[in-house]
Design a protein around this motif. Structure first.
Motif, PDB file in Angstrom:
ATOM      1  N   TYR A 434       0.829  -1.207   0.000  1.00  0.00           N
ATOM      2  CA  TYR A 434       0.000   0.000   0.000  1.00  0.00           C
ATOM      3  C   TYR A 434       0.872   1.270   0.000  1.00  0.00           C
ATOM      4  O   TYR A 434       0.531   2.270  -0.665  1.00  0.00           O
ATOM      5  CB  TYR A 434      -0.936  -0.006   1.206  1.00  0.00           C
ATOM      6  N   ASN A 435       1.989   1.245   0.735  1.00  0.00           N
ATOM      7  CA  ASN A 435       2.856   2.427   0.779  1.00  0.00           C
ATOM      8  C   ASN A 435       3.521   2.688  -0.582  1.00  0.00           C
ATOM      9  O   ASN A 435       3.686   3.842  -1.010  1.00  0.00           O
ATOM     10  CB  ASN A 435       3.932   2.285   1.855  1.00  0.00           C
ATOM     11  N   ARG A 436       3.896   1.619  -1.291  1.00  0.00           N
ATOM     12  CA  ARG A 436       4.557   1.805  -2.583  1.00  0.00           C
ATOM     13  C   ARG A 436       3.570   2.213  -3.687  1.00  0.00           C
ATOM     14  O   ARG A 436       3.987   2.780  -4.713  1.00  0.00           O
ATOM     15  CB  ARG A 436       5.298   0.531  -2.993  1.00  0.00           C
ATOM     16  N   LEU A 437       2.306   1.946  -3.492  1.00  0.00           N
ATOM     17  CA  LEU A 437       1.299   2.337  -4.483  1.00  0.00           C
ATOM     18  C   LEU A 437       0.893   3.802  -4.346  1.00  0.00           C
ATOM     19  O   LEU A 437       0.273   4.356  -5.274  1.00  0.00           O
ATOM     20  CB  LEU A 437       0.052   1.460  -4.348  1.00  0.00           C
ATOM     21  N   LYS A 438       1.267   4.424  -3.254  1.00  0.00           N
ATOM     22  CA  LYS A 438       0.864   5.808  -3.030  1.00  0.00           C
ATOM     23  C   LYS A 438       1.591   6.752  -4.013  1.00  0.00           C
ATOM     24  O   LYS A 438       2.788   6.571  -4.320  1.00  0.00           O
ATOM     25  CB  LYS A 438       1.190   6.231  -1.601  1.00  0.00           C
ATOM     26  N   PRO A 439       0.869   7.771  -4.487  1.00  0.00           N
ATOM     27  CA  PRO A 439       1.517   8.751  -5.389  1.00  0.00           C
ATOM     28  C   PRO A 439       2.648   9.512  -4.719  1.00  0.00           C
ATOM     29  O   PRO A 439       3.534  10.032  -5.418  1.00  0.00           O
ATOM     30  CB  PRO A 439       0.359   9.689  -5.757  1.00  0.00           C
ATOM     31  N   THR A 440       2.633   9.543  -3.390  1.00  0.00           N
ATOM     32  CA  THR A 440       3.689  10.262  -2.652  1.00  0.00           C
ATOM     33  C   THR A 440       4.943   9.436  -2.449  1.00  0.00           C
ATOM     34  O   THR A 440       5.875   9.863  -1.759  1.00  0.00           O
ATOM     35  CB  THR A 440       3.146  10.697  -1.284  1.00  0.00           C
ATOM     36  N   HIS A 442       8.216   8.465  -3.130  1.00  0.00           N
ATOM     37  CA  HIS A 442       9.375   8.922  -3.888  1.00  0.00           C
ATOM     38  C   HIS A 442      10.571   7.996  -3.693  1.00  0.00           C
ATOM     39  O   HIS A 442      11.634   8.221  -4.299  1.00  0.00           O
ATOM     40  CB  HIS A 442       9.745  10.347  -3.462  1.00  0.00           C
ATOM     41  N   GLU A 443      10.420   6.971  -2.872  1.00  0.00           N
ATOM     42  CA  GLU A 443      11.496   6.006  -2.659  1.00  0.00           C
ATOM     43  C   GLU A 443      11.622   5.076  -3.870  1.00  0.00           C
ATOM     44  O   GLU A 443      12.724   4.797  -4.351  1.00  0.00           O
ATOM     45  CB  GLU A 443      11.219   5.194  -1.390  1.00  0.00           C
ATOM     46  N   THR A 444      10.483   4.554  -4.372  1.00  0.00           N
ATOM     47  CA  THR A 444      10.494   3.618  -5.507  1.00  0.00           C
ATOM     48  C   THR A 444       9.640   4.126  -6.664  1.00  0.00           C
ATOM     49  O   THR A 444       9.541   3.411  -7.680  1.00  0.00           O
ATOM     50  CB  THR A 444       9.965   2.249  -5.062  1.00  0.00           C
ATOM     51  N   ASN A 445       9.020   5.304  -6.481  1.00  0.00           N
ATOM     52  CA  ASN A 445       8.200   5.897  -7.545  1.00  0.00           C
ATOM     53  C   ASN A 445       7.091   4.946  -8.021  1.00  0.00           C
ATOM     54  O   ASN A 445       6.909   4.719  -9.210  1.00  0.00           O
ATOM     55  CB  ASN A 445       9.070   6.333  -8.729  1.00  0.00           C
ATOM     56  N   GLN A 446       6.371   4.388  -7.022  1.00  0.00           N
ATOM     57  CA  GLN A 446       5.222   3.517  -7.232  1.00  0.00           C
ATOM     58  C   GLN A 446       5.590   2.195  -7.915  1.00  0.00           C
ATOM     59  O   GLN A 446       4.698   1.482  -8.391  1.00  0.00           O
ATOM     60  CB  GLN A 446       4.128   4.229  -8.059  1.00  0.00           C
ATOM     61  N   LEU A 447       6.816   1.835  -7.918  1.00  0.00           N
ATOM     62  CA  LEU A 447       7.233   0.514  -8.414  1.00  0.00           C
ATOM     63  C   LEU A 447       7.248  -0.468  -7.240  1.00  0.00           C
ATOM     64  O   LEU A 447       7.877  -0.218  -6.207  1.00  0.00           O
ATOM     65  CB  LEU A 447       8.619   0.594  -9.053  1.00  0.00           C
ATOM     66  N   LEU A 448       6.603  -1.593  -7.391  1.00  0.00           N
ATOM     67  CA  LEU A 448       6.580  -2.616  -6.328  1.00  0.00           C
ATOM     68  C   LEU A 448       7.928  -3.344  -6.248  1.00  0.00           C
ATOM     69  O   LEU A 448       8.374  -3.707  -5.166  1.00  0.00           O
ATOM     70  CB  LEU A 448       5.456  -3.624  -6.580  1.00  0.00           C
ATOM     71  N   GLN A 449       8.510  -3.667  -7.409  1.00  0.00           N
ATOM     72  CA  GLN A 449       9.811  -4.348  -7.459  1.00  0.00           C
ATOM     73  C   GLN A 449       9.805  -5.697  -6.709  1.00  0.00           C
ATOM     74  O   GLN A 449      10.675  -5.991  -5.899  1.00  0.00           O
ATOM     75  CB  GLN A 449      10.925  -3.422  -6.907  1.00  0.00           C
ATOM     76  N   PHE A 450       8.778  -6.522  -7.010  1.00  0.00           N
ATOM     77  CA  PHE A 450       8.637  -7.841  -6.397  1.00  0.00           C
ATOM     78  C   PHE A 450       9.144  -8.898  -7.375  1.00  0.00           C
ATOM     79  O   PHE A 450       8.714  -8.952  -8.551  1.00  0.00           O
ATOM     80  CB  PHE A 450       7.178  -8.130  -6.047  1.00  0.00           C
ATOM     81  N   ASP A 451      10.034  -9.752  -6.887  1.00  0.00           N
ATOM     82  CA  ASP A 451      10.517 -10.868  -7.712  1.00  0.00           C
ATOM     83  C   ASP A 451       9.382 -11.857  -8.033  1.00  0.00           C
ATOM     84  O   ASP A 451       9.421 -12.523  -9.086  1.00  0.00           O
ATOM     85  CB  ASP A 451      11.649 -11.606  -7.003  1.00  0.00           C
ATOM     86  N   SER A 452       8.430 -11.949  -7.119  1.00  0.00           N
ATOM     87  CA  SER A 452       7.347 -12.926  -7.290  1.00  0.00           C
ATOM     88  C   SER A 452       6.511 -12.668  -8.540  1.00  0.00           C
ATOM     89  O   SER A 452       6.044 -13.625  -9.184  1.00  0.00           O
ATOM     90  CB  SER A 452       6.448 -12.921  -6.050  1.00  0.00           C
ATOM     91  N   THR A 453       6.334 -11.412  -8.906  1.00  0.00           N
ATOM     92  CA  THR A 453       5.533 -11.117 -10.099  1.00  0.00           C
ATOM     93  C   THR A 453       6.280 -11.528 -11.373  1.00  0.00           C
ATOM     94  O   THR A 453       5.658 -12.028 -12.335  1.00  0.00           O
ATOM     95  CB  THR A 453       5.190  -9.615 -10.165  1.00  0.00           C
ATOM     96  N   TYR A 454       7.582 -11.317 -11.372  1.00  0.00           N
ATOM     97  CA  TYR A 454       8.368 -11.707 -12.539  1.00  0.00           C
ATOM     98  C   TYR A 454       8.437 -13.232 -12.643  1.00  0.00           C
ATOM     99  O   TYR A 454       8.368 -13.796 -13.752  1.00  0.00           O
ATOM    100  CB  TYR A 454       9.772 -11.111 -12.446  1.00  0.00           C
ATOM    101  N   ASN A 455       8.591 -13.924 -11.517  1.00  0.00           N
ATOM    102  CA  ASN A 455       8.604 -15.387 -11.515  1.00  0.00           C
ATOM    103  C   ASN A 455       7.261 -15.952 -12.004  1.00  0.00           C
ATOM    104  O   ASN A 455       7.244 -16.983 -12.694  1.00  0.00           O
ATOM    105  CB  ASN A 455       8.928 -15.926 -10.129  1.00  0.00           C
ATOM    106  N   TYR A 456       6.174 -15.302 -11.640  1.00  0.00           N
ATOM    107  CA  TYR A 456       4.868 -15.754 -12.128  1.00  0.00           C
ATOM    108  C   TYR A 456       4.801 -15.625 -13.648  1.00  0.00           C
ATOM    109  O   TYR A 456       4.272 -16.521 -14.334  1.00  0.00           O
ATOM    110  CB  TYR A 456       3.742 -14.933 -11.477  1.00  0.00           C
ATOM    111  N   LEU A 457       5.303 -14.509 -14.140  1.00  0.00           N
ATOM    112  CA  LEU A 457       5.309 -14.319 -15.584  1.00  0.00           C
ATOM    113  C   LEU A 457       6.096 -15.416 -16.283  1.00  0.00           C
ATOM    114  O   LEU A 457       5.653 -15.949 -17.321  1.00  0.00           O
ATOM    115  CB  LEU A 457       5.899 -12.945 -15.921  1.00  0.00           C
ATOM    116  N   LYS A 458       7.196 -15.774 -15.713  1.00  0.00           N
ATOM    117  CA  LYS A 458       8.074 -16.771 -16.318  1.00  0.00           C
ATOM    118  C   LYS A 458       7.706 -18.205 -15.938  1.00  0.00           C
ATOM    119  O   LYS A 458       8.211 -19.153 -16.548  1.00  0.00           O
ATOM    120  CB  LYS A 458       9.525 -16.498 -15.895  1.00  0.00           C
ATOM    121  N   GLY A 459       6.874 -18.354 -14.968  1.00  0.00           N
ATOM    122  CA  GLY A 459       6.541 -19.697 -14.522  1.00  0.00           C
ATOM    123  C   GLY A 459       7.651 -20.326 -13.753  1.00  0.00           C
ATOM    124  O   GLY A 459       7.803 -21.569 -13.766  1.00  0.00           O
ATOM    125  N   THR A 460       8.439 -19.516 -13.029  1.00  0.00           N
ATOM    126  CA  THR A 460       9.580 -19.997 -12.253  1.00  0.00           C
ATOM    127  C   THR A 460       9.446 -19.545 -10.804  1.00  0.00           C
ATOM    128  O   THR A 460       8.514 -18.829 -10.447  1.00  0.00           O
ATOM    129  CB  THR A 460      10.891 -19.460 -12.839  1.00  0.00           C
TER     130      THR A 460
END
Length: 543
Positions: A434-440, A442-460
């Motif tokens: 929830y904190n990373r989704l906020k428009p405010t 400025h630490e990650t600029n609303q990027l979650l940067q979760f490895d789990s989402t990329y692994n899901y995409l790849k099936g790994t």
């Protein structure tokens, strides 16, 4: 008895001289007053009234000739009218032809005399010819002539009661017939037979129900012996089924002989009450104890288990295996028929969503045995997910958490489930999202940067992913290069992760690192703290 003339014309018809010395009116004229009424019928020592001292013979009730002299008795005389009869005493009156009691001895002398001679005395004095009849003594019944009521002779009603009374009177006077007695006895026998049959039937019924009560309460429940025949059968046990429900289903399938036997065996077996919902491969005509033991053996369980966080692709493969179908059969069914499975109306299926059923195969145990179709198994899983999501009111909760809809809330729960390891981790992980989704942010600029989402995409399920690989992929499921949430859930969140997504912490967590590379997840609020956790991870992993 003695004719109309009586003794020497001493009869009181039509104004003739009365034996009492007075004139009697046949039409209700004045009656003479008798100061003292003589006693009739109830004579001392059994002597009849109206006979002198031996001048005339008289006859007893049996018709035998008797003489007064045999039982001497002082003549009871009354002054006045009594002397008019002469030495012969009272003249007996001729019997009334319409009076059935007139010919019986003592019939007109049953009352006691008034010795006081007053007009108000009871009973009042009565003139001759109007004496009250004496009540006839009740004869005793012979043992074989017992009186029977019409109820026992087949009669009934008022007419039968009246006929019964008349017949009883005739019988008491000795006027009954043999044929009538036989009819009574016959009808009495039939009535007794009916009573015996009814009573016997009642005893038989009571004995039957008593036996049933004993069988139900004390006798052992019907049960088979042994481990059953070679014929296999699959029994599906629904969620929430108790011992009796399970026993009844097994009985209907021919596995056990009675539900009672199964319940007893379940209670007597250690862990017997831990039987879960699902499909079980059993044998017919098993003893209850053998059935319980086999149901506790994982090998006999024809179920598909969806674990929390498991992706749909793994569920499809498990269903194919259990149903003995070709690989990919269930996944193709899901892609073609998912709209018929009952997914919630708020579920989205944009072109970017990898699997429209992802996140809607709720974790749990589901029956899946050979002969079943894939869609029947999938529908059960979707129905469970919809029920859970509805119970938590996801639509209203999503708006309160700053999300667009309930579908996004399921996505958050799937991320929490994939990245967290414990219940406390889940709540902190939900706050990071929830904190990373906020428009405010400025630490990650609303990027979650979760490895789990990329692994899901790849099936790994890789934990070590190079920055070059991640930064070179622009797929919406790559949260390193795509802001906000992925297009859809990345797995099937369990109830614990769902609750954490609905109730995150509020401590300011922004970063997390599994410092041991597996389970030890640590959280940070600033980028500086995050860099320290990252160095720790590299040291532990040998990087």
């Amino acid at each position: 008895m003695y004719g109309d003339g009586g003794w020497g014309g001493q009869q009181t018809h039509g104004g003739q001289q009365s034996p009492y010395g007075g004139q009697q009116s046949p039409q209700g004229g004045p009656q003479p007053h008798y100061p003292q009424q003589p006693q009739y019928g109830d004579w001392p020592q059994g002597q009849q009234s109206g006979y002198g001292q031996g001048q005339y013979p008289y006859y007893d009730e049996q018709g035998r000739e008797q003489y007064a002299g045999h039982a001497p008795q002082q003549q009871y005389q009354q002054p006045g009218a009594w002397n008019a009869a002469g030495p012969h005493g009272q003249v007996p009156y001729a019997p009334d032809p319409g009076d059935p009691y007139g010919q019986q001895p003592g019939a007109y002398g049953g009352e006691q005399p008034d010795h006081y001679g007053t007009e108000d005395a009871y009973p009042p004095p009565q003139p001759p010819g109007r004496r009250r009849p004496e009540a006839e003594p009740e004869p005793e019944f012979a043992p074989d002539e017992e009186e029977q009521h019409p109820f026992f002779t087949g009669g009934g009603g008022d007419d039968d009661d009246e006929a019964y009374e008349l017949q009883s009177r005739r019988d008491r006077r000795g006027k009954g017939t043999k044929s009538g007695k036989k009819g009574k006895k016959g009808r009495t026998g039939c009535a007794c037979m009916v009573v015996v049959l009814v009573f016997g039937g009642g005893l038989a019924g009571a004995g039957y129900f008593g036996y049933q009560f004993y069988q139900n309460r004390f006798a052992p429940a019907p049960d088979y012996a042994g481990s059953g025949t070679g014929e296999a059968v699959t029994v599906e046990i629904p969620k929430g089924a108790g011992g009796w429900d399970i026993g009844n289903r097994l009985k209907e399938a021919g596995v056990v002989k009675s539900a009672e036997a199964f319940v007893h065996a379940q209670n007597d077996t250690q862990g017997g009450n831990s039987i879960q919902a699902g499909a079980y491969l059993l044998r017919k005509q098993m003893s209850a104890a053998s059935a319980v033991k086999m149901m506790l053996d994982p090998k006999s369980q024809n179920n598909v288990v969806v674990t929390p966080g498991e992706r749909n692709v793994g569920v499809y493969e498990a269903i194919d295996k259990k149903l003995e179908l070709a690989d990919g059969t269930t996944q193709k069914t899901a892609q073609k028929e998912y709209k018929t499975f009952g997914v919630p109306a708020w579920a989205q299926n944009t072109g970017e969503v990898k699997d429209p059923l992802e996140g809607f195969l709720f974790p749990g145990t589901y029956p899946a045995a050979k002969g079943m179709k894939p869609d029947s198994v999938l529908k059960q899983m979707v129905a469970e997910a919809k029920s859970k999501y509805d119970s938590y009111g996801l639509t209203a909760k999503a708006q309160a958490l700053g999300l667009n809809n309930a579908f996004q809330l399921v996505i958050v729960a799937s991320l929490v489930q994939a990245e967290g390891k414990t219940h406390d981790d889940f709540r902190k992980m939900a706050e990071v999202v929830y904190n990373r989704l906020k428009p405010t942010n400025h630490e990650t600029n609303q990027l979650l940067q979760f490895d789990s989402t990329y692994n899901y995409l790849k099936g790994t399920s890789n934990i070590h992913i190079s920055e070059k690989e991640i930064n070179g992929n622009r797929n919406p499921y790559n949260t390193y290069t795509h802001k906000g949430l992925p297009p859809g859930p990345i797995g099937n969140p369990g109830e614990d992760a769902l609750k954490a997504a609905l109730n995150p912490t509020h401590d300011g967590w922004m970063y997390f690192v599994a410092t041991d590379g597996v389970n030890d997840t640590e959280f940070a609020k600033t980028n500086a703290e995050f860099q320290q956790l990252k160095e720790k991870f590299n040291a532990n992993s040998g990087n």
